[in-house]
Each structure stands twice: as structure tokens, then as C-alpha cells.
Design a protein around this motif. Structure first.
Motif, PDB file in Angstrom:
ATOM      1  N   ASP A  54       9.847  -0.545  18.968  1.00  0.00           N
ATOM      2  CA  ASP A  54       9.943  -1.958  18.585  1.00  0.00           C
ATOM      3  C   ASP A  54      11.358  -2.421  18.267  1.00  0.00           C
ATOM      4  O   ASP A  54      11.632  -3.627  18.292  1.00  0.00           O
ATOM      5  N   THR A  68      13.143  -6.534  18.448  1.00  0.00           N
ATOM      6  CA  THR A  68      13.197  -7.269  17.182  1.00  0.00           C
ATOM      7  C   THR A  68      14.382  -8.217  17.180  1.00  0.00           C
ATOM      8  O   THR A  68      15.532  -7.791  17.073  1.00  0.00           O
ATOM      9  N   GLN A 125      20.487  -1.962  14.543  1.00  0.00           N
ATOM     10  CA  GLN A 125      19.224  -1.268  14.819  1.00  0.00           C
ATOM     11  C   GLN A 125      19.115   0.020  14.014  1.00  0.00           C
ATOM     12  O   GLN A 125      18.019   0.405  13.591  1.00  0.00           O
ATOM     13  N   GLN A 175       3.285  -3.160  13.321  1.00  0.00           N
ATOM     14  CA  GLN A 175       4.069  -4.165  14.024  1.00  0.00           C
ATOM     15  C   GLN A 175       4.011  -5.489  13.252  1.00  0.00           C
ATOM     16  O   GLN A 175       2.949  -5.920  12.820  1.00  0.00           O
ATOM     17  N   ASN A 228       8.710  -5.041  11.356  1.00  0.00           N
ATOM     18  CA  ASN A 228      10.069  -4.982  11.903  1.00  0.00           C
ATOM     19  C   ASN A 228      10.769  -6.336  11.763  1.00  0.00           C
ATOM     20  O   ASN A 228      11.951  -6.400  11.415  1.00  0.00           O
ATOM     21  N   TYR A 229      10.035  -7.424  11.984  1.00  0.00           N
ATOM     22  CA  TYR A 229      10.637  -8.747  11.847  1.00  0.00           C
ATOM     23  C   TYR A 229      10.909  -9.078  10.380  1.00  0.00           C
ATOM     24  O   TYR A 229      11.946  -9.653  10.037  1.00  0.00           O
ATOM     25  N   ALA A 280      13.874  -6.965   9.230  1.00  0.00           N
ATOM     26  CA  ALA A 280      15.124  -7.434   9.857  1.00  0.00           C
ATOM     27  C   ALA A 280      15.674  -8.644   9.111  1.00  0.00           C
ATOM     28  O   ALA A 280      16.872  -8.721   8.821  1.00  0.00           O
ATOM     29  N   CYS A 314       3.892 -11.539  10.123  1.00  0.00           N
ATOM     30  CA  CYS A 314       5.353 -11.675  10.203  1.00  0.00           C
ATOM     31  C   CYS A 314       5.906 -12.616   9.140  1.00  0.00           C
ATOM     32  O   CYS A 314       7.122 -12.850   9.083  1.00  0.00           O
ATOM     33  N   LYS A 338       8.815 -15.196  12.809  1.00  0.00           N
ATOM     34  CA  LYS A 338       8.902 -15.431  14.248  1.00  0.00           C
ATOM     35  C   LYS A 338       8.525 -16.866  14.609  1.00  0.00           C
ATOM     36  O   LYS A 338       8.607 -17.240  15.784  1.00  0.00           O
TER      37      LYS A 338
END
Length: 417
Positions: A185, A189, A202, A223, A226-227, A230, A305, A309
Motif C-alpha cells: 500500500d 498512499t 515512505q 487498509q 495508511n492514509y 500519512a 480513512c 481521501k
């Protein structure tokens, strides 16, 4: 739970505590309009609002919109400056770090004091802080304010100072299903962000995600995280601060089991949201049900998320300002508002694909967080944490029964096979 092994501090990688990257907000906010393209109509002319521009937002994301969008973002930058001056004025009046003092927490997390020990000064500070946070935390203050109001600083204080570095050292070279999915992933991202798409970016994101997957093996990695991680890195500036914000988010702020294997907590939130939509926006709910539209088609990603996103970055972070101070009820306010603000358009739509398109397009262009959050709180109305908690308990029973039935059905199919 990971057990620490104390080592000499000199052994640790200093990258994990120093600033990873700088946003334009770290100094003075400046507008950067990179290119302007002029789409040509049949007659070779274009009106001003049709002009397309690419520009960099406060957190380094490239955004493409029309001239009106650029003007809105310029106004937002000025409002951020103004709000910064308000925070500095309050700090001058109440003293440095006044918001780090004991307070009443509507989030129900660390920092809660009993009513019997309530002092007028504490009540005043709590009300002031809540009002200021709803108006937005200045980007340069977000790391310190978030660590305080969320309870992340308190959580970090309960373990040795070397905890994060030891955790990362203990995970080096280890492969698990979680690490494999994380590695898959990482390139996906926010791939257009210059730092997150770099080798250093990363690597930092991987350490935070892998580290947490070892801290809480029940969650591991899901999943969507990761967003979230970040964006936390971009705000908090250091890996360790981002790690503790992720920890307090999953362990204290959000409902339990949102990111476990069966996503039971996420299923509960979707059911709660569906019920709230029927109560707050009955016409929309009835129309979508008649169409056969399941709100989880859009809301699942929103909640997993945390809108990172979906909404522009500063609008997302304004939502997170409230999330870390008041709890997850703000997520329902935001999700309901996206539906409510396009109510008349949604009632005219007859195709499921069109519903998704209009909701996504609307959310992507909510560049003015003041206007949007005012709508989310004023137009949706009050929703107490207690009300949402009761609704969650009711839905949790239904969700667990459905998951149990699904497991039984799968087991039966395997036996028949």
C-alpha cells in the motif's frame, strides 16, 4: 503488547525525532499557483470561473480547481492567519500552554476531572478551548494541541522514553501478513505528494504503520490506516508523535474494533450512520432506500480513512481538530452534512452511480472549512456522545449476530466442500 528493552539513547536513530518535512504553514503561509490553463470553448473564449488552475495547498498536496477554488483557498489562508492571532492573544492572556492544564474532556479521554473538583477557571478554559478548536487550530500549534487534548501525550508518558525506538528496532527484518500489505500500500498512499512519494517519506510511514501493527496485533494493519498515518506524519512532523497520535486514535478516540479483521466496529458505525440519516435527513434516506442505494458504498471509506481521501487537506484537519477534542461524533456530523447540503440534487437523482458522483464531487470541493463545519453543526443539529453510544450498543448486538451467522455459513460450506 510489545515489551521494551532499555538501550542507550545514543543507539537510536535521530531521524525519528527531528522534523521530517516542513509545510508552508511552518513559517508564513504563501499562495503558490503553479500553472493556469485556459480551456477553449467553441468560440475560443472562456469565462473567468472556468479557468483551471493547479496549486499547492498548505500541506504540500497539489490541487486542481477553478479560479473560484483558488480564491476560496486564499481566503482560507488569511483566516488561518487571523485565527493564529486569536490563539496568540489568548496565550498572552492566559499564559503559555494554558490548554495543557486539566480540563473537562468531552472526548471522555485523558485529562478528565470530576465534577466535584470543578473550578471556574477549568470550566472557562474548557469552554474557551472548545470554541477555539471548532474555529480551527493554527497549523503550527496542531502537534502540541493534538497531543494534549487527545490524551496521546499522557499515553506516551506511561512507557519509557525509548519505547518507540525500541519498538522499531524490534520489528526490523520481520515479515508478517501486515508488513506485506503495508509494503503493497505504501506506493499507493497519496502518490502525488512529493514527500510521501519519496524514499524518506515512505520509509517513515512504513515504520509508523509496522510499529503499530506490532504494538496491537489484533488490529495489525487495515487498509485506510495508511492514509490516516500519512496525514498524521505531515501534521505532527515527527514519526514518534505521529505514532502516538495513531495509537490514541485507535485505542481511545474511535469506537473499538474499527480496524480489526472483521471490521465489526466499522459495520457498527455504518448502521449508526444509516439510522442517523433517517432521523436527520428523512427525505434523503427514504429516496435512497427506494433506489436500493446502500450508504456504506460511500461512508465506509469516509469512516475508515477519516475523510482524508475525501475532503481537501485543511478541511480534513479541521474535522480532526474537533475529533481529537470532542470524539468521533464529529464524523457523523460531517458525513450527514455532505448528504444534507445536496439534498435537493439527491432527491432528483435516480441512478446509484449518480449519487456516488455527486457526493464525491461535493466533498472534494469543500475548500472552506469554516463554511462547511458551520453547516455540519448548525444544520444537522445536536448529537450527544451518549446518544451515539446508546445507538452503537444497540447496533453492536445486530452486527455481531450477523458476523457470527456469516462465519457459521462459511464453516458449513467448507465442510460440504
Amino acid at each position: 503488547m510489545f515489551s521494551t528493552q532499555i538501550r542507550d539513547v545514543d543507539d537510536f536513530n535521530p531521524r525519528r525525532r527531528r522534523t521530517l518535512w516542513n509545510t508552508p504553514a511552518a513559517s508564513m503561509l504563501t499562495t503558490t499557483t503553479h500553472t493556469i490553463r485556459y480551456p477553449t470553448s467553441r468560440k475560443g473564449h472562456a469565462s473567468a470561473h472556468q479557468l483551471s488552475a493547479k496549486f499547492e495547498d498548505l500541506y504540500g498536496f497539489m490541487v486542481e480547481g477553478n479560479v473560484d477554488d483558488v480564491n476560496v483557498l486564499n481566503d482560507v489562508r488569511e483566516k488561518i492567519r487571523e485565527q493564529g492571532r486569536v490563539w496568540w492573544a489568548v496565550e498572552a492572556s492566559k499564559g503559555a500552554n494554558w490548554y495543557l492544564q486539566p480540563r473537562i474532556s468531552s472526548n471522555g479521554g485523558e485529562g478528565v476531572i470530576s465534577v466535584t473538583s470543578l473550578k471556574l477557571s477549568v470550566l472557562t478554559n474548557t469552554i474557551t478551548l472548545r470554541r477555539l478548536i471548532r474555529k480551527g487550530v493554527p497549523p503550527v500549534l496542531r502537534p502540541k494541541v493534538w497531543l494534549s487534548v487527545s490524551g496521546a501525550a499522557k499515553k506516551r508518558s506511561t512507557v519509557p522514553e525509548t519505547y518507540y525506538d525500541e519498538l522499531i528496532r524490534a520489528t526490523e527484518g520481520k515479515t508478517t501478513p501486515a508488513t506485506l500489505q503495508i509494503d503493497h500500500d505504501l506506493p499507493r498512499t497519496f502518490p502525488c505528494h512529493p514527500w510521501l512519494n519519496s524514499e524518506d517519506g515512505q520509509a517513515a510511514l512504513r515504520r509508523v504503520l509496522v510499529g503499530y501493527s506490532f504494538r496491537d496485533s489484533e488490529v495489525g494493519y487495515c487498509q485506510g490506516l495508511n492514509y490516516v498515518a500519512a496525514l498524521l506524519l505531515l501534521v505532527m512532523k515527527t514519526e514518534e508523535d505521529a505514532f502516538w497520535m495513531l495509537a490514541v486514535l485507535l485505542e481511545n478516540v474511535l469506537v473499538n474494533d474499527c480496524y480489526t479483521d472483521n471490521l465489526s466496529g466499522c459495520h457498527v458505525e455504518q448502521r449508526v450512520f444509516k439510522d442517523l440519516l433517517a432521523k436527520k435527513c428523512p427525505r434523503i434516506a427514504a429516496h435512497l432506500e427506494a433506489m436500493g442505494f446502500d450508504v456504506s458504498l460511500v461512508a465506509t471509506e469516509w469512516f475508515l480513512c477519516l475523510f482524508s481521501k475525501t475532503l481537501p487537506s485543511e478541511t480534513t484537519l479541521r474535522v480532526w481538530d474537533v475529533l481529537f477534542n470532542e470524539g468521533a461524533k464529529v464524523l457523523f456530523h460531517v458525513a450527514l452534512a455532505i448528504f444534507k447540503m445536496r439534498e435537493e440534487d439527491l432527491l432528483r437523482i435516480q441512478h446509484i452511480g449518480d449519487v456516488i458522483d455527486i457526493l464525491q464531487t461535493t466533498a472534494h470541493h469543500l475548500y472552506d472549512p469554516d463554511e462547511f463545519l458551520t453547516f455540519a453543526f448548525d444544520k444537522i443539529g445536536s448529537m450527544t456522545t451518549n446518544t451515539i453510544t446508546k445507538e452503537r450498543k444497540k447496533q453492536e448486538t445486530v452486527v455481531m449476530a450477523e458476523l457470527d451467522q456469516r462465519i457459521r455459513r462459511l464453516s458449513s460450506l467448507k465442510m460440504d466442500g
